[in-house]
Write a protein that holds these residues in place. Structure first.
Motif, PDB file in Angstrom:
ATOM      1  N   ASP A   1       0.828  -1.209   0.000  1.00 45.10           N
ATOM      2  CA  ASP A   1       0.000   0.000   0.000  1.00 45.10           C
ATOM      3  C   ASP A   1       0.865   1.263   0.000  1.00 45.10           C
ATOM      4  O   ASP A   1       0.556   2.244  -0.686  1.00 45.10           O
ATOM      5  N   GLU A   2       1.941   1.230   0.758  1.00 44.97           N
ATOM      6  CA  GLU A   2       2.848   2.380   0.790  1.00 44.97           C
ATOM      7  C   GLU A   2       3.519   2.567  -0.569  1.00 44.97           C
ATOM      8  O   GLU A   2       3.690   3.695  -1.042  1.00 44.97           O
ATOM      9  N   PHE A   3       3.877   1.466  -1.199  1.00 46.80           N
ATOM     10  CA  PHE A   3       4.534   1.537  -2.499  1.00 46.80           C
ATOM     11  C   PHE A   3       3.590   2.095  -3.558  1.00 46.80           C
ATOM     12  O   PHE A   3       3.986   2.933  -4.380  1.00 46.80           O
ATOM     13  N   LEU A   4       2.345   1.650  -3.550  1.00 47.70           N
ATOM     14  CA  LEU A   4       1.373   2.169  -4.513  1.00 47.70           C
ATOM     15  C   LEU A   4       1.175   3.668  -4.317  1.00 47.70           C
ATOM     16  O   LEU A   4       1.115   4.431  -5.291  1.00 47.70           O
ATOM     17  N   ALA A   5       1.097   4.096  -3.063  1.00 51.12           N
ATOM     18  CA  ALA A   5       0.916   5.523  -2.776  1.00 51.12           C
ATOM     19  C   ALA A   5       2.129   6.325  -3.224  1.00 51.12           C
ATOM     20  O   ALA A   5       2.002   7.402  -3.830  1.00 51.12           O
ATOM     21  N   LEU A   6       3.306   5.805  -2.934  1.00 49.95           N
ATOM     22  CA  LEU A   6       4.548   6.486  -3.311  1.00 49.95           C
ATOM     23  C   LEU A   6       4.664   6.605  -4.828  1.00 49.95           C
ATOM     24  O   LEU A   6       5.000   7.668  -5.364  1.00 49.95           O
ATOM     25  N   GLY A   7       4.381   5.510  -5.526  1.00 47.63           N
ATOM     26  CA  GLY A   7       4.486   5.521  -6.983  1.00 47.63           C
ATOM     27  C   GLY A   7       3.482   6.455  -7.625  1.00 47.63           C
ATOM     28  O   GLY A   7       3.812   7.197  -8.560  1.00 47.63           O
ATOM     29  N   LEU A   8       2.254   6.424  -7.126  1.00 48.66           N
ATOM     30  CA  LEU A   8       1.215   7.294  -7.676  1.00 48.66           C
ATOM     31  C   LEU A   8       1.589   8.760  -7.485  1.00 48.66           C
ATOM     32  O   LEU A   8       1.502   9.567  -8.423  1.00 48.66           O
ATOM     33  N   LYS A   9       2.025   9.115  -6.290  1.00 47.91           N
ATOM     34  CA  LYS A   9       2.405  10.508  -6.030  1.00 47.91           C
ATOM     35  C   LYS A   9       3.589  10.924  -6.897  1.00 47.91           C
ATOM     36  O   LYS A   9       3.630  12.050  -7.422  1.00 47.91           O
ATOM     37  N   ALA A  10       4.553  10.017  -7.075  1.00 46.07           N
ATOM     38  CA  ALA A  10       5.736  10.332  -7.881  1.00 46.07           C
ATOM     39  C   ALA A  10       5.350  10.682  -9.315  1.00 46.07           C
ATOM     40  O   ALA A  10       5.890  11.632  -9.903  1.00 46.07           O
ATOM     41  N   LEU A  11       4.414   9.936  -9.881  1.00 42.77           N
ATOM     42  CA  LEU A  11       4.002  10.217 -11.261  1.00 42.77           C
ATOM     43  C   LEU A  11       3.080  11.432 -11.327  1.00 42.77           C
ATOM     44  O   LEU A  11       3.143  12.207 -12.288  1.00 42.77           O
ATOM     45  N   GLN A  12       2.245  11.605 -10.325  1.00 43.83           N
ATOM     46  CA  GLN A  12       1.406  12.807 -10.301  1.00 43.83           C
ATOM     47  C   GLN A  12       2.264  14.065 -10.240  1.00 43.83           C
ATOM     48  O   GLN A  12       1.921  15.089 -10.830  1.00 43.83           O
ATOM     49  N   ASN A  13       3.401  13.964  -9.563  1.00 41.65           N
ATOM     50  CA  ASN A  13       4.290  15.124  -9.439  1.00 41.65           C
ATOM     51  C   ASN A  13       4.948  15.516 -10.759  1.00 41.65           C
ATOM     52  O   ASN A  13       5.439  16.645 -10.891  1.00 41.65           O
ATOM     53  N   ILE A  14       4.997  14.595 -11.719  1.00 37.13           N
ATOM     54  CA  ILE A  14       5.582  14.930 -13.026  1.00 37.13           C
ATOM     55  C   ILE A  14       4.539  14.797 -14.131  1.00 37.13           C
ATOM     56  O   ILE A  14       4.869  14.568 -15.298  1.00 37.13           O
ATOM     57  N   SER A  15       3.278  14.941 -13.770  1.00 40.54           N
ATOM     58  CA  SER A  15       2.192  14.736 -14.738  1.00 40.54           C
ATOM     59  C   SER A  15       2.307  15.659 -15.947  1.00 40.54           C
ATOM     60  O   SER A  15       1.976  15.271 -17.069  1.00 40.54           O
ATOM     61  N   GLY A  16       2.791  16.882 -15.721  1.00 30.03           N
ATOM     62  CA  GLY A  16       2.947  17.807 -16.836  1.00 30.03           C
ATOM     63  C   GLY A  16       3.942  17.294 -17.862  1.00 30.03           C
ATOM     64  O   GLY A  16       3.702  17.361 -19.076  1.00 30.03           O
ATOM     65  N   LYS A  17       5.040  16.758 -17.379  1.00 32.41           N
ATOM     66  CA  LYS A  17       6.066  16.201 -18.265  1.00 32.41           C
ATOM     67  C   LYS A  17       5.533  14.987 -19.025  1.00 32.41           C
ATOM     68  O   LYS A  17       5.904  14.743 -20.175  1.00 32.41           O
ATOM     69  N   LEU A  18       4.637  14.240 -18.369  1.00 34.00           N
ATOM     70  CA  LEU A  18       4.104  13.019 -18.972  1.00 34.00           C
ATOM     71  C   LEU A  18       2.901  13.284 -19.874  1.00 34.00           C
ATOM     72  O   LEU A  18       2.487  12.409 -20.635  1.00 34.00           O
ATOM     73  N   GLY A  19       2.325  14.469 -19.753  1.00 33.45           N
ATOM     74  CA  GLY A  19       1.138  14.785 -20.537  1.00 33.45           C
ATOM     75  C   GLY A  19      -0.092  14.049 -20.054  1.00 33.45           C
ATOM     76  O   GLY A  19      -1.023  13.783 -20.814  1.00 33.45           O
ATOM     77  N   LEU A  20      -0.101  13.722 -18.763  1.00 34.54           N
ATOM     78  CA  LEU A  20      -1.226  12.971 -18.188  1.00 34.54           C
ATOM     79  C   LEU A  20      -1.813  13.723 -16.997  1.00 34.54           C
ATOM     80  O   LEU A  20      -1.171  13.944 -16.038  1.00 34.54           O
TER      81      LEU A  20
END
Length: 203
Positions: free
Chosen positions: A184-203
């Motif tokens: 659960d901690e890993f899923l939360a960490l991964g989700l936040k990490a990608l949300q933090n670069i969402s602009g770069k990812l175009g998502l």
């Protein structure tokens, strides 16, 4: 931890060897989650140390599929060619072994099918790069196709639904627990990490 390749050099290699935007985004996503993991593990250190470790873990994520475009029609060569690319560009044996470890145990790659991952960073890499697919697939299922719309609870449900993003091997994601990071901690960490670069990812 000596990598032999700087962050700037890693970005140059990414641009040189990876032209497919989808593969490049996957590698950037993997970098982000690896950085977040390093920040978790080294958060008690001096800020400069934490940042340096995040850079190093990020490099490992960023370069893990450096040879994929060269070998995608012959996947048995995946990470075999990567060793050559990395070694020719000054990578340390530690960096090379860590990167190729994400294909250990794969029957389709004879050179590594009998090898096993045996360190925290190796387990983290394979878990992180696999998790990117689950998170991105979850975002693309949202009406606005945005990472910001993906909730942790939704991601947990998607993880349990084996038919969703079926190519994202849940057992590989669960290797986070071999690195002492609960799922659960890993899923939360991964989700936040990608949300933090969402602009770069175009998502």
């Amino acid at each position: 931890m000596e990598l032999g390749i700087t962050k700037e050099k890693a970005k140059d290699l990414l641009d040189e060897y990876v032209k497919d935007p989808i593969i490049k985004l996957h590698m950037i996503e993997s970098e982000a989650i690896m950085r977040a993991l390093a920040e978790k593990f080294y958060k008690e250190e001096e800020p400069a140390v934490t940042e340096a470790m995040a850079d190093e873990w990020g490099i490992i994520g960023l370069l893990h599929d450096i040879d994929w475009e060269m070998v995608k029609d012959n996947p048995a060569e995946h990470c075999v060619r990567a060793q050559e690319i990395l070694r020719n560009n000054g990578a340390s044996e530690f960096l090379i072994e860590t990167i190729v470890s994400h294909v250990y145990g794969m029957e389709i790659i004879p050179a590594f099918k009998d090898k096993v991952r045996n360190s925290k960073i190796q387990h983290c890499l394979v878990a992180a790069e696999t998790l990117t697919g689950l998170i991105v697939a979850s975002a693309l299922m949202q009406p606005d196709k945005k990472l910001a719309s993906v909730s942790l609870e939704s991601l947990k449900k998607k993880f349990k639904s084996k038919n969703f993003a079926a190519r994202c091997n849940r057992d590989l994601i669960l290797e986070c627990e071999k690195a002492d990071v609960p799922l659960d901690e890993f899923l939360a960490l991964g989700l936040k990490a990608l949300q933090n670069i969402s602009g770069k990812l175009g998502l």
